[in-house]
Design an enzyme around this catalytic site. Sequence first.
Site, PDB file in Angstrom:
ATOM      1  N   ARG A  67      -5.627   5.445  -8.058  1.00  0.00           N
ATOM      2  CA  ARG A  67      -5.341   6.745  -8.214  1.00  0.00           C
ATOM      3  C   ARG A  67      -5.273   7.285  -9.845  1.00  0.00           C
ATOM      4  O   ARG A  67      -5.857   8.238 -10.185  1.00  0.00           O
ATOM      5  CB  ARG A  67      -4.031   7.184  -7.528  1.00  0.00           C
ATOM      6  CG  ARG A  67      -4.358   6.917  -6.054  1.00  0.00           C
ATOM      7  CD  ARG A  67      -3.120   6.879  -5.220  1.00  0.00           C
ATOM      8  NE  ARG A  67      -2.186   8.158  -5.261  1.00  0.00           N
ATOM      9  CZ  ARG A  67      -0.787   8.377  -4.859  1.00  0.00           C
ATOM     10  NH1 ARG A  67      -0.239   7.375  -4.614  1.00  0.00           N
ATOM     11  NH2 ARG A  67      -0.563   9.655  -4.938  1.00  0.00           N
TER      12      ARG A  67
ATOM     13  N   LEU B  90       1.013  -1.157  -0.033  1.00  0.00           N
ATOM     14  CA  LEU B  90       0.107   0.077  -0.009  1.00  0.00           C
ATOM     15  C   LEU B  90       0.841   1.338  -0.028  1.00  0.00           C
ATOM     16  O   LEU B  90       1.819   1.191   0.871  1.00  0.00           O
ATOM     17  CB  LEU B  90      -0.802  -0.153   1.257  1.00  0.00           C
ATOM     18  CG  LEU B  90      -2.087  -1.135   1.286  1.00  0.00           C
ATOM     19  CD1 LEU B  90      -2.574  -0.950   2.502  1.00  0.00           C
ATOM     20  CD2 LEU B  90      -2.841  -1.351   0.086  1.00  0.00           C
ATOM     21  N   ASP B  91       0.263   2.394  -0.799  1.00  0.00           N
ATOM     22  CA  ASP B  91       1.484   3.346  -0.534  1.00  0.00           C
ATOM     23  C   ASP B  91       1.441   3.930   0.572  1.00  0.00           C
ATOM     24  O   ASP B  91       0.665   3.866   1.691  1.00  0.00           O
ATOM     25  CB  ASP B  91       0.562   4.559  -1.478  1.00  0.00           C
ATOM     26  CG  ASP B  91       0.465   4.056  -2.895  1.00  0.00           C
ATOM     27  OD1 ASP B  91       1.265   3.480  -3.573  1.00  0.00           O
ATOM     28  OD2 ASP B  91      -0.239   4.728  -3.690  1.00  0.00           O
ATOM     29  N   LYS B  92       2.423   4.681   0.959  1.00  0.00           N
ATOM     30  CA  LYS B  92       2.836   5.236   2.295  1.00  0.00           C
ATOM     31  C   LYS B  92       1.301   5.851   2.896  1.00  0.00           C
ATOM     32  O   LYS B  92       1.019   5.933   4.041  1.00  0.00           O
ATOM     33  CB  LYS B  92       3.702   6.372   2.179  1.00  0.00           C
ATOM     34  CG  LYS B  92       3.878   7.120   3.467  1.00  0.00           C
ATOM     35  CD  LYS B  92       5.165   8.056   3.303  1.00  0.00           C
ATOM     36  CE  LYS B  92       5.420   9.166   4.541  1.00  0.00           C
ATOM     37  NZ  LYS B  92       4.510  10.194   4.555  1.00  0.00           N
TER      38      LYS B  92
ATOM     39  N   THR C 233      -1.687   5.549   1.891  1.00  0.00           N
ATOM     40  CA  THR C 233      -3.025   4.708   1.889  1.00  0.00           C
ATOM     41  C   THR C 233      -3.057   3.801   3.086  1.00  0.00           C
ATOM     42  O   THR C 233      -2.304   3.187   3.429  1.00  0.00           O
ATOM     43  CB  THR C 233      -2.920   3.986   0.486  1.00  0.00           C
ATOM     44  OG1 THR C 233      -2.842   4.731  -0.699  1.00  0.00           O
ATOM     45  CG2 THR C 233      -4.165   2.961   0.259  1.00  0.00           C
TER      46      THR C 233
END
Length: 339
Positions: free
Chosen positions: A253, A139-141, A143
């Site tokens: 996104r 997961l993105d930082k 998210t």
Amino acid sequence: MPDHSLTVNVEDGGLRLDRFITARLPDLSRARVRVLIEDGHVNGLQRTILEPDYRVKPAEVFHINIPEAEPAEPQPENIPLTILYEDDELIVIDKPAGLVVHPAPGHWTGTLVNALLAHCGDSLSGIGGVKRPGIVHRLDKDTSGVMVVAKTDKAHRALAAQFADHGREGALLRRYQALVWGAPSPWKGSVEANIGRHPTNRLKMAVLKNGGKYALTEYRGVKTLGDSIGKQATPTASLVECTLKTGRTHQIRVHMTFIGHPVIGDELYGSGFSSKTRALSKERQSVILTQGRQALHAAILGFQNPVTKEYMQFVSELPDDMRAIIEGLGSDNGTKLQN
């Protein structure tokens, strides 16, 4: 290793770019060179070259930027974790926004991997012969939400296969909740568009007409938010549920931006919508601006247990900062959209 500038000789003409660089810089493996190219560290032809299979031509010059090597092994750190499930093979955590998953330039410490090394300790039998957690998805930082991590080689291989299949044949389910600008039309649908590295900004991904990798996101509107007046008016924002059918970097996104409804708070892909925020009342602006991250949450993760073969599903409730946006914007007073 210092940076290098390499000129293509006549005899090198026609070689793949990754093979050409590997031949000239034998201290680098071909796999390492491919990563350098795909991460935007090779420039030539007055642009960043992102294609390892580009065929070089005599007299072309390529500049290779080689970043500092990563530390040999991340170290355990006592970082609190919200654990949803754990057994001998795997661990499921509810990742908060702001936590980086894996050590990388700028984030060598304070990551999920550092936290898992401390938490799991000797229960890690190791991945590839090294006692480390097996990251099968990220997961993105900024998210938040559910993640599963393997503790053994066996679990790592089985889970990686499920994520590679993306639920086409197996049980994998990855469902996100996102707050997006406006209201998608149709209210329920899918985005099927290839995603690859942005041609001019290596920090971004983009929908590409040519090249890239196949990507499919299914979405469903849940509720509209903010004011709209008249039949043609568009609500300020919407809560949308997105289901990944492929797993590309920044997929939701990029896809939501592509259809004109970027995720609220996404500075990388939704910067053009800053005027939307300025148009809100000061109270509503404050709710969005103080969030400090994209309003994206991994709400549901389902997969097959690699040992028992039992289907397991985990849910993470919408975090407080996203709830605050929903409450701050309020329900749409205009015409409701139809499924």
